[in-house]
Design an enzyme around this catalytic site. Structure first.
Site, PDB file in Angstrom:
ATOM      1  N   ASN A   1       0.812  -1.232   0.000  1.00 51.98           N
ATOM      2  CA  ASN A   1       0.000   0.000   0.000  1.00 51.98           C
ATOM      3  C   ASN A   1       0.841   1.276   0.000  1.00 51.98           C
ATOM      4  OD1 ASN A   1      -2.431  -1.537   0.246  1.00 51.98           O
ATOM      5  ND2 ASN A   1      -1.883  -1.888   2.374  1.00 51.98           N
TER       6      ASN A   1
ATOM      7  N   HIS B   1     -13.836  -1.373   7.107  1.00 50.87           N
ATOM      8  CA  HIS B   1     -12.644  -2.123   7.540  1.00 50.87           C
ATOM      9  C   HIS B   1     -12.831  -2.738   8.927  1.00 50.87           C
ATOM     10  CE1 HIS B   1      -8.367  -2.446   8.955  1.00 50.87           C
ATOM     11  NE2 HIS B   1      -8.226  -2.887   7.716  1.00 50.87           N
TER      12      HIS B   1
ATOM     13  N   GLU C   1     -15.741   4.452   4.363  1.00 56.12           N
ATOM     14  CA  GLU C   1     -14.363   4.695   3.900  1.00 56.12           C
ATOM     15  C   GLU C   1     -14.462   5.589   2.670  1.00 56.12           C
ATOM     16  OE1 GLU C   1     -12.020   1.092   3.308  1.00 56.12           O
ATOM     17  OE2 GLU C   1     -13.107   0.122   4.935  1.00 56.12           O
TER      18      GLU C   1
ATOM     19  N   SER D   1     -11.094  -0.315   0.827  1.00 54.89           N
ATOM     20  CA  SER D   1      -9.795  -0.984   0.803  1.00 54.89           C
ATOM     21  C   SER D   1      -9.761  -2.205  -0.094  1.00 54.89           C
ATOM     22  CB  SER D   1      -9.377  -1.364   2.220  1.00 54.89           C
ATOM     23  OG  SER D   1     -10.421  -2.014   2.889  1.00 54.89           O
TER      24      SER D   1
ATOM     25  N   ASP E   1     -13.155   7.159   6.976  1.00 52.50           N
ATOM     26  CA  ASP E   1     -11.818   6.574   7.071  1.00 52.50           C
ATOM     27  C   ASP E   1     -11.109   6.824   5.733  1.00 52.50           C
ATOM     28  OD1 ASP E   1      -9.596   4.924   6.990  1.00 52.50           O
ATOM     29  OD2 ASP E   1     -10.550   3.307   8.125  1.00 52.50           O
TER      30      ASP E   1
ATOM     31  N   HIS F   1      -7.194   5.007   2.541  1.00 50.49           N
ATOM     32  CA  HIS F   1      -6.785   4.852   1.133  1.00 50.49           C
ATOM     33  C   HIS F   1      -7.010   6.133   0.340  1.00 50.49           C
ATOM     34  CE1 HIS F   1      -6.321   0.568   1.899  1.00 50.49           C
ATOM     35  NE2 HIS F   1      -7.364   0.737   2.688  1.00 50.49           N
TER      36      HIS F   1
ATOM     37  N   LYS G   1       0.171   3.895   4.591  1.00 42.80           N
ATOM     38  CA  LYS G   1      -0.084   3.559   3.174  1.00 42.80           C
ATOM     39  C   LYS G   1       0.595   4.617   2.293  1.00 42.80           C
ATOM     40  CE  LYS G   1      -4.181   1.037   4.642  1.00 42.80           C
ATOM     41  NZ  LYS G   1      -3.515  -0.253   4.879  1.00 42.80           N
TER      42      LYS G   1
END
Ligand SMILES: Cc1ncc(COP(=O)(O)O)c(C=O)c1O
Length: 374
Positions: free
Chosen positions: A41, A127, A169, A173, A198, A201, A232
């Protein structure tokens, strides 16, 4: 039952379900020259950047290897304050609080805000750290079908608790798709709910690297809180919660994974702070990531996802594992996501782009993945 029998039965169940995992050092691209890494990542290639390494080395010299104590005892260094200022600046947020990982940031936030009077509405693809945070918070939890705004509206409208927290998110992910943050934030505002996004990413990837919340014009909105990981796109280690000064103060006083956890290692904080500066200064690096991501998606013949993660459906866990194993034999390492990491039960190869990859080489590997997955 003896522990040996107990564990052997569990191992047999995993074997039968095709969900055995391994921590295999041979899959580590830094340990094996020539391996094409389409799994990790480090989206911007910053884990290896000399400027990021130098920042970590300088912090090692100054502070030593470990933080030695919790942030609320003696563990807070100038490096933590610098990281928090840089990350808040990058994402356009009023304040930042760094945690020792993204996992503990999510658990700390949700347990500090949740209680039996607060409904947590969690997207079905959230997640594990968000799921665990919700479970530990003592809040009632409603799982909303993935990206279903109609269902979310119904859940919020029909709730019986005075407060609600919606958890999504920004870029998912495993699936790699993006949440509709503008519409979700509007729904939350209308139904007097807090939105937790979140950006594990998203930071360094979406919105010229400043994250999807910033790109949606929601940075600093009082009813939107962001969590992030430093592990990441920022190439370091650690996590963070970004939001108002009052929220930060509440977390310093109540987030158990902040108070009862040794502070983030100073070298990781310094590395992440330097990475934030690079993201701000080098938008071409983010653009390069998106070029590689597009090349991977096109070669794998899948709809291009807006982030680094391009997700190729395979179906059965055993077929996904077989495809990933063949790719590895060819010198390409990809992620292989199977239940329980995929809530819809569909196994996937996770092809991850990186700014520093040659697009043609990444595309050739993605084409091979497509063939093996068919
Ligand atoms: C969406 C999401 N949130 C949180 C985390 C946890 O972050 P960390 O690895 O920093 O603990 C991850 C990944 O590992 C993630 O994918």
């Amino acid at each position: 039952m003896s522990l040996g029998v107990w564990l052997a039965e569990a191992a047999q169940r995993r074997e039968r379900a095709g969900v055995v995992r391994a921590d295999d050092v041979r899959r580590n691209p830094q340990s094996r020259r020539g391996l094409l890494d389409l799994a990790s990542n480090d989206y911007l290639g910053l884990a290896d950047d000399p400027r990021v390494r130098d920042a970590a080395a300088a912090a090692l010299d100054r502070f030593g290897t470990g933080a030695r104590a919790s942030r609320v005892v003696t563990g807070t260094t100038a490096g933590h304050a610098e990281l928090e200022a840089e990350l808040a600046d990058l994402t356009g947020q009023p304040t930042c609080l760094a945690f020792s990982s993204g996992y503990t940031a999510n658990i700390g936030l949700l347990t500090a805000l949740g209680d039996p009077g607060t409904l947590i509405v969690s997207d079905a693809h959230a997640h594990a750290s968000l799921i665990d945070g919700a479970r530990l918070s003592r809040s009632p939890v409603a799982v909303c079908p993935h990206a279903d705004l109609g269902a979310l509206e119904r859940i919020l409208r029909e709730r019986t608790r005075p407060r609600a927290i919606v958890v999504v998110e920004s870029l998912y992910s495993v699936l790699g798709d993006a949440a509709d943050l503008a519409a979700t934030a509007e729904l939350c505002a209308f139904h007097d709910a807090l939105l937790v996004v979140d950006e594990a990413h998203g930071v360094g990837v979406a919105g010229r690297g400043r994250g999807a919340v910033h790109a949606a014009g929601l940075a600093g909105a009082e009813h939107v809180v962001v969590t992030a990981t430093l592990s990441k796109a920022l190439g370091a280690q650690g996590g963070a919660v970004l939001g108002s000064a009052a929220l930060r103060e509440h977390l310093v006083n109540t987030a158990r994974t902040f108070i009862f956890d040794t502070a983030l290692a100073p070298a990781a904080a310094a590395a992440a702070a330097q990475a934030c500066r690079i993201v701000r200064a080098e938008p071409d690096r983010v653009a390069a990531l998106h070029r590689v991501a597009r090349a991977v998606a096109d070669a794998a013949e899948i709809d291009h996802s807006p982030g680094a993660v391009q997700s190729l459906e395979v179906g059965e866990p055993a077929a996904a594992l077989a495809a990933a194993t063949r790719l590895f034999e060819d010198g390409v390492v990809v992620g292989c996501f199977r239940p329980p990491s995929v809530p819809d039960g569909v196994s996937r190869l996770r092809l991850v782009a990186r700014a520093t990859l040659d697009p043609a080489r990444a595309a050739a590997a993605a084409r091979r993945a497509r063939t093996l997955a068919a």
